[in-house]
Design an enzyme around this catalytic site. Structure first.
Site, PDB file in Angstrom:
ATOM      1  N   LYS A 111      -9.612  -2.478   1.842  1.00  0.00           N
ATOM      2  CA  LYS A 111      -9.327  -1.310   2.679  1.00  0.00           C
ATOM      3  C   LYS A 111     -10.108  -0.071   2.223  1.00  0.00           C
ATOM      4  O   LYS A 111     -10.594   0.708   3.041  1.00  0.00           O
ATOM      5  CB  LYS A 111      -7.812  -1.023   2.704  1.00  0.00           C
ATOM      6  CG  LYS A 111      -7.008  -2.166   3.323  1.00  0.00           C
ATOM      7  CD  LYS A 111      -7.435  -2.431   4.713  1.00  0.00           C
ATOM      8  CE  LYS A 111      -7.044  -3.742   5.331  1.00  0.00           C
ATOM      9  NZ  LYS A 111      -5.693  -4.162   5.449  1.00  0.00           N
TER      10      LYS A 111
ATOM     11  N   TYR B 176      -1.432  -3.706  -7.077  1.00  0.00           N
ATOM     12  CA  TYR B 176      -1.149  -4.460  -5.853  1.00  0.00           C
ATOM     13  C   TYR B 176      -2.254  -4.425  -4.796  1.00  0.00           C
ATOM     14  O   TYR B 176      -2.689  -3.341  -4.380  1.00  0.00           O
ATOM     15  CB  TYR B 176       0.152  -3.965  -5.182  1.00  0.00           C
ATOM     16  CG  TYR B 176       0.478  -4.839  -3.995  1.00  0.00           C
ATOM     17  CD1 TYR B 176       1.124  -6.053  -4.177  1.00  0.00           C
ATOM     18  CD2 TYR B 176       0.037  -4.512  -2.715  1.00  0.00           C
ATOM     19  CE1 TYR B 176       1.337  -6.910  -3.120  1.00  0.00           C
ATOM     20  CE2 TYR B 176       0.248  -5.368  -1.646  1.00  0.00           C
ATOM     21  CZ  TYR B 176       0.904  -6.566  -1.858  1.00  0.00           C
ATOM     22  OH  TYR B 176       1.101  -7.410  -0.813  1.00  0.00           O
TER      23      TYR B 176
ATOM     24  N   ARG C 116       2.115 -12.174  -0.538  1.00  0.00           N
ATOM     25  CA  ARG C 116       0.819 -12.556   0.036  1.00  0.00           C
ATOM     26  C   ARG C 116       0.231 -13.782  -0.641  1.00  0.00           C
ATOM     27  O   ARG C 116       0.599 -14.131  -1.759  1.00  0.00           O
ATOM     28  CB  ARG C 116      -0.178 -11.394  -0.135  1.00  0.00           C
ATOM     29  CG  ARG C 116       0.261 -10.089   0.524  1.00  0.00           C
ATOM     30  CD  ARG C 116      -0.518  -9.799   1.771  1.00  0.00           C
ATOM     31  NE  ARG C 116       0.050  -8.694   2.546  1.00  0.00           N
ATOM     32  CZ  ARG C 116      -0.475  -8.281   3.701  1.00  0.00           C
ATOM     33  NH1 ARG C 116      -1.550  -8.846   4.196  1.00  0.00           N
ATOM     34  NH2 ARG C 116       0.095  -7.300   4.374  1.00  0.00           N
TER      35      ARG C 116
ATOM     36  N   HIS D  87     -10.388  -2.450  11.637  1.00  0.00           N
ATOM     37  CA  HIS D  87      -9.295  -3.294  11.133  1.00  0.00           C
ATOM     38  C   HIS D  87      -9.032  -4.399  12.162  1.00  0.00           C
ATOM     39  O   HIS D  87      -8.029  -4.389  12.867  1.00  0.00           O
ATOM     40  CB  HIS D  87      -8.048  -2.412  10.942  1.00  0.00           C
ATOM     41  CG  HIS D  87      -6.935  -3.060  10.159  1.00  0.00           C
ATOM     42  ND1 HIS D  87      -5.627  -2.617  10.244  1.00  0.00           N
ATOM     43  CD2 HIS D  87      -6.925  -4.083   9.265  1.00  0.00           C
ATOM     44  CE1 HIS D  87      -4.866  -3.353   9.443  1.00  0.00           C
ATOM     45  NE2 HIS D  87      -5.619  -4.242   8.848  1.00  0.00           N
TER      46      HIS D  87
ATOM     47  N   CYS E   5       0.973  -7.366  11.866  1.00  0.00           N
ATOM     48  CA  CYS E   5       1.272  -7.466  13.299  1.00  0.00           C
ATOM     49  C   CYS E   5       0.529  -8.618  13.971  1.00  0.00           C
ATOM     50  O   CYS E   5       0.376  -8.644  15.193  1.00  0.00           O
ATOM     51  CB  CYS E   5       0.964  -6.154  14.000  1.00  0.00           C
ATOM     52  SG  CYS E   5       2.156  -4.867  13.588  1.00  0.00           S
TER      53      CYS E   5
ATOM     54  N   ASP F 115      -9.137  -9.812   9.173  1.00  0.00           N
ATOM     55  CA  ASP F 115      -8.645  -8.464   8.835  1.00  0.00           C
ATOM     56  C   ASP F 115      -9.657  -7.351   9.085  1.00  0.00           C
ATOM     57  O   ASP F 115      -9.264  -6.258   9.456  1.00  0.00           O
ATOM     58  CB  ASP F 115      -8.218  -8.438   7.359  1.00  0.00           C
ATOM     59  CG  ASP F 115      -7.308  -7.262   7.027  1.00  0.00           C
ATOM     60  OD1 ASP F 115      -6.340  -7.027   7.779  1.00  0.00           O
ATOM     61  OD2 ASP F 115      -7.567  -6.566   6.027  1.00  0.00           O
TER      62      ASP F 115
ATOM     63  N   SER G  53      -1.154  -3.504  10.349  1.00  0.00           N
ATOM     64  CA  SER G  53      -0.811  -4.405   9.255  1.00  0.00           C
ATOM     65  C   SER G  53       0.439  -5.212   9.585  1.00  0.00           C
ATOM     66  O   SER G  53       1.418  -4.667  10.109  1.00  0.00           O
ATOM     67  CB  SER G  53      -0.577  -3.587   7.986  1.00  0.00           C
ATOM     68  OG  SER G  53      -1.733  -2.834   7.698  1.00  0.00           O
TER      69      SER G  53
ATOM     70  N   ARG H 295       0.842  -1.192   0.000  1.00  0.00           N
ATOM     71  CA  ARG H 295       0.000   0.000   0.000  1.00  0.00           C
ATOM     72  C   ARG H 295       0.881   1.247   0.000  1.00  0.00           C
ATOM     73  O   ARG H 295       2.007   1.222   0.472  1.00  0.00           O
ATOM     74  CB  ARG H 295      -0.897   0.020   1.240  1.00  0.00           C
ATOM     75  CG  ARG H 295      -2.073  -0.952   1.169  1.00  0.00           C
ATOM     76  CD  ARG H 295      -2.959  -0.865   2.397  1.00  0.00           C
ATOM     77  NE  ARG H 295      -2.261  -1.310   3.588  1.00  0.00           N
ATOM     78  CZ  ARG H 295      -1.709  -0.521   4.492  1.00  0.00           C
ATOM     79  NH1 ARG H 295      -1.802   0.793   4.385  1.00  0.00           N
ATOM     80  NH2 ARG H 295      -1.072  -1.018   5.529  1.00  0.00           N
TER      81      ARG H 295
HETATM   82  P1  GTP Z   1      -2.309  -7.641   7.528  1.00  0.00           P
HETATM   83  O1  GTP Z   1      -2.812  -8.717   6.627  1.00  0.00           O
HETATM   84  O2  GTP Z   1      -1.211  -6.832   6.894  1.00  0.00           O
HETATM   85  O3  GTP Z   1      -3.380  -6.752   8.072  1.00  0.00           O
HETATM   86  O4  GTP Z   1      -1.513  -8.335   8.740  1.00  0.00           O
HETATM   87  P2  GTP Z   1      -1.883  -9.278   9.967  1.00  0.00           P
HETATM   88  O5  GTP Z   1      -2.119  -8.433  11.168  1.00  0.00           O
HETATM   89  O6  GTP Z   1      -2.903 -10.278   9.608  1.00  0.00           O
HETATM   90  O7  GTP Z   1      -0.478  -9.978  10.224  1.00  0.00           O
HETATM   91  P3  GTP Z   1      -0.017 -11.508  10.241  1.00  0.00           P
HETATM   92  O8  GTP Z   1      -0.836 -12.362  11.158  1.00  0.00           O
HETATM   93  O9  GTP Z   1       0.095 -11.968   8.844  1.00  0.00           O
HETATM   94  O10 GTP Z   1       1.422 -11.398  10.910  1.00  0.00           O
HETATM   95  C1  GTP Z   1       2.502 -10.888  10.218  1.00  0.00           C
HETATM   96  C2  GTP Z   1       3.811 -11.062  10.948  1.00  0.00           C
HETATM   97  O11 GTP Z   1       3.692 -11.071  12.372  1.00  0.00           O
HETATM   98  C3  GTP Z   1       4.491 -12.352  10.564  1.00  0.00           C
HETATM   99  O12 GTP Z   1       5.842 -12.060  10.307  1.00  0.00           O
HETATM  100  C4  GTP Z   1       4.358 -13.211  11.795  1.00  0.00           C
HETATM  101  O13 GTP Z   1       5.385 -14.134  11.882  1.00  0.00           O
HETATM  102  C5  GTP Z   1       4.380 -12.197  12.920  1.00  0.00           C
HETATM  103  N1  GTP Z   1       3.654 -12.672  14.123  1.00  0.00           N
HETATM  104  C6  GTP Z   1       2.338 -12.986  14.199  1.00  0.00           C
HETATM  105  N2  GTP Z   1       2.001 -13.408  15.441  1.00  0.00           N
HETATM  106  C7  GTP Z   1       3.133 -13.331  16.175  1.00  0.00           C
HETATM  107  C8  GTP Z   1       3.433 -13.623  17.548  1.00  0.00           C
HETATM  108  O14 GTP Z   1       2.587 -14.013  18.343  1.00  0.00           O
HETATM  109  N3  GTP Z   1       4.731 -13.418  17.947  1.00  0.00           N
HETATM  110  C9  GTP Z   1       5.686 -12.970  17.092  1.00  0.00           C
HETATM  111  N4  GTP Z   1       6.920 -12.794  17.562  1.00  0.00           N
HETATM  112  N5  GTP Z   1       5.443 -12.698  15.792  1.00  0.00           N
HETATM  113  C10 GTP Z   1       4.179 -12.866  15.339  1.00  0.00           C
HETATM  114  C1  SPV Z   2      -2.868  -4.525   5.341  1.00  0.00           C
HETATM  115  O1  SPV Z   2      -1.909  -3.901   4.854  1.00  0.00           O
HETATM  116  O2  SPV Z   2      -3.363  -4.234   6.470  1.00  0.00           O
HETATM  117  C2  SPV Z   2      -3.442  -5.665   4.602  1.00  0.00           C
HETATM  118  C3  SPV Z   2      -2.974  -5.910   3.234  1.00  0.00           C
HETATM  119  O3  SPV Z   2      -4.317  -6.345   5.132  1.00  0.00           O
HETATM  120  S1  SPV Z   2      -3.664  -4.837   2.061  1.00  0.00           S
HETATM  121  O4  SPV Z   2      -4.844  -5.468   1.493  1.00  0.00           O
HETATM  122  O5  SPV Z   2      -2.655  -4.614   1.034  1.00  0.00           O
HETATM  123  O6  SPV Z   2      -4.064  -3.601   2.694  1.00  0.00           O
HETATM  124 MN    MN Z   3      -4.920  -5.534   7.142  1.00  0.00          MN
END
Ligand code: GTP
Ligand code: SPV
Ligand code: MN
Length: 590
Positions: free
Chosen positions: A210, A201, A374, A230, A254, A281, A252, A73
């Site tokens: 979003k 993208y 992704r 979110h 996290c 999400d 994002s 983004r």
């Molecule tokens: P978006 O799709 O961008 O909104 O992200 P999301 O919040 O769904 O993030 P996602 O669950 O894909 O986590 C992304 C990153 O966080 C990855 O690198 C994971 O390995 C890391 N991660 C997730 N949960 C944990 C945790 O409990 N501990 C640690 N250390 N890392 C974590």
């Molecule tokens: C984020 O960035 O929080 C996502 C991926 O979930 S995107 O759809 O690119 O915004």
């Molecule tokens: Mn997201």
């Protein structure tokens, strides 16, 4: 227009107007039939837009690579186009709507020449459900069509249910020439309109996600008395078979997808605990007939971060990617025509192509997959998808959880004192930036409710809306918590094991909601004692656990200064309740 799938005048007029603007060679309405989609997949493979992967190992799966300058983004180029700058507020980039339309139409004009316009009718939420909302996205990208088909509910049925209503969100996407300097992602909340140019993208172009389900919908929610957030939504089932639901907002990349699909540690699995994923999400939440807060996931799939996803960290997400999935910007393994990413396993392919499309030598130290690569997978692929996933009224929320990526400062978990204090806790969230948006990674910034990039109006008014929702819900409001899985020790290692073990924190949270668990009152809220979090079977020293369950007053006094500065930007839009919360926090810190 021949072959249109509707007689809805507001749709036909708008589509015709856009045809006159962008001048496609051909117009194709997406009816959602498998036959039509299969023809599009074949066309995308023929032109090289997508690569068909190993049908035996990854049935129905494809690989796509975006342009190298177009991998996340673009927050600096995302605009909220409200009549006044004040309506967009200090956390959004703003442009006056007339000026924005002119700029965007100049970029979009004639840009579909030699291309096909795809008209995608889609629903956010189950088609026809009271909570759901319809949109039309026009795009010149088959990749967008096929992703939207996974991420939303697409097809003629959406138009049939809409009838001749004018209540639908307009979305125009033009790839143009993927020029960075002419890339804009613009929301016009007053017009229910989104225009996205020069990108191909994810969050920039899948306009239901979003742009609609958060930026436009947050504004609609403000007007109509509901919330677009979110947030992931999960159900935690106890051995008695009761399921309690939690909604959690993390910025994002996290950990939302990971938490939403977590597999309980073995000792809990053996006792009969289960976690069910409702969404990973986005949550749309409103007060239900019983007075509680109910949440639906408006999406139909996962657009998940690939790197780090593996059989240990998130087996459910990995399983979800085994069929009918589109991979974006991961490694292509040429030996068996499959995919790979950093953190999948310890065996990077030797004969491979990286996310840029170049031959990749895994021993040269470069990354094969982009950090923001992704997978787009249908939600029904997920082994732990909730039985309530398609439910029209959604699920009742017991706890709301905020969380960021903070190496220091924020404890593992704490509970707010009440709803307004919980809104304060959400408003002061800060987190290190990630690869999900272009720009520097690892920079600490304030990201209230994980909505900084996604709020379609003035953030101060958004805080006010949260406070008003709390008044509406009264004593039936969910309890509000804050978590941080990302505390680092002096060597830079994560102190808390995270992932499945986060369940241990969720159990304390749900027990607190029922008044069953202990906590110590601190300056920032209620924190469990070390004996209140079950750490049986995990490797964490008592000293470390104490450390992540404590509040360092000195660090928090500094934090309070940062919050004061941050709050100044909201001027008289900052609710008095939150200014008061800050004063009280300062007083408690001494
Ligand atoms: P978006 O799709 O961008 O909104 O992200 P999301 O919040 O769904 O993030 P996602 O669950 O894909 O986590 C992304 C990153 O966080 C990855 O690198 C994971 O390995 C890391 N991660 C997730 N949960 C944990 C945790 O409990 N501990 C640690 N250390 N890392 C974590
Ligand atoms: C984020 O960035 O929080 C996502 C991926 O979930 S995107 O759809 O690119 O915004
Ligand atoms: Mn997201």
């Amino acid at each position: 227009m021949n072959n249109a799938l509707t007689n809805n005048k507001s749709i036909l007029d708008w589509v015709n107007e856009k045809i006159d603007l962008v001048k496609p060679d051909k117009v194709v309405w997406i009816d959602g039939s498998e036959e039509q989609l299969e023809a599009l997949r074949a066309e995308a493979v023929a032109t090289g837009e997508m690569i068909k992967l190993n049908e035996e190992k990854l049935p129905g799966c494809y690989l796509h690579r975006t342009a190298i300058n177009d991998v996340a983004r673009v927050e600096q180029r995302t605009l909220i186009c409200t009549p006044t700058k004040e309506q967009a507020g200090p956390t959004n980039n703003w442009m006056e709507p007339g000026e924005a339309y002119e700029m965007l139409y100049n970029i979009a004009r004639d840009s579909y020449k030699g291309r096909t316009m795809y008209v995608i009718p889609y629903s956010m939420g189950p088609i026809g459900s009271m909570f759901s909302k319809a949109g039309i996205e026009l795009t010149d990208s088959i990749y967008v069509v096929l992703n939207m088909v996974i991420m939303t509910r697409v097809g003629k049925e959406v138009l049939d249910v809409l009838g001749d209503s004018n209540d639908w969100v307009r979305g125009l996407h033009c790839k143009c020439d993927i020029e960075e300097e002419n890339r804009y992602i613009c929301q016009f909340p007053q017009d229910n309109t989104i225009i996205s140019v020069n990108s191909g993208y994810g969050g920039n172009v899948l306009l239901g996600k979003k742009c609609f389900a958060l930026r436009i919908a947050s504004y609609q929610g403000k007007l109509e008395g509901w919330m677009a957030e979110h947030m992931l939504i999960l159900g935690l089932e106890n051995p008695e078979g009761e399921v309690k639901y939690i909604a959690a907002a993390f910025p994002s990349a996290c950990g939302k997808t990971n938490l939403a699909m977590l597999i309980p540690p073995e000792i809990y699995r053996n006792k009969g605990y289960k976690v069910w994923c409702v969404g990973d999400d986005i949550a749309w939440m409103r007060k239900g007939p019983d007075g509680r807060l109910w949440a639906v996931n408006p999406e139909n799939g996962f657009f998940g971060v690939a790197p780090g996803t593996n059989v240990k960290s998130n087996p459910n997400a990995l399983e979800s990617t085994k069929k009918n999935t589109i991979f974006t910007n991961v490694v292509h393994n040429l030996d068996d025509n499959t995919v790979w990413w950093e953190g999948l396993d310890k065996n990077p392919p030797m004969n491979a192509v990286n996310w840029k499309g170049e031959p990749w030598d895994c021993t040269d130290g470069s990354k094969g997959a982009h950090p923001n690569s992704r997978f787009t997978s249908p939600a029904i692929n997920c082994p732990c998808i909730s039985s309530e996933f398609e439910s029209a009224q959604g699920v009742p929320i017991s706890a709301i959880v905020f969380g960021g990526r903070r190496a220091k400062t924020a404890p593992l978990v704490y509970q707010s004192r009440d709803w307004v204090n919980g809104v304060f806790v959400g408003s002061i969230m800060s987190s290190e930036t990630t690869a999900a948006a272009s720009g520097a990674v690892g920079v600490l910034r304030r990201d209230p409710m994980a909505m900084r990039p996604f709020c379609g109006y003035h953030m101060g008014d958004y805080f006010k809306h949260w406070i008003e929702m709390g008044k509406e819900l009264g004593d039936k409001a969910p309890k509000i918590f804050n978590v941080n899985w990302f505390r680092l020790d002096d060597e830079g290692n994560f102190i808390w094991p995270g992932f499945g073990d986060n369940m241990r924190v969720l159990l304390w949270i749900l027990d607190r909601c029922e008044g069953k668990a202990n906590a110590n009152e601190t300056a920032i809220g209620y924190i469990p004692g070390i004996e209140d979090i079950d750490v049986e079977g995990i490797d964490i020293s008592e000293e470390n656990l104490k450390d992540i369950l404590s509040v360092d007053a000195e660090i928090w006094r500094e934090e309070a200064k940062g919050i004061t500065e941050f709050y100044e930007m909201f001027g008289d839009h900052l609710p008095a309740e939150l200014a008061n919360e800050l004063e009280q926090l300062k007083a408690r810190l001494g």
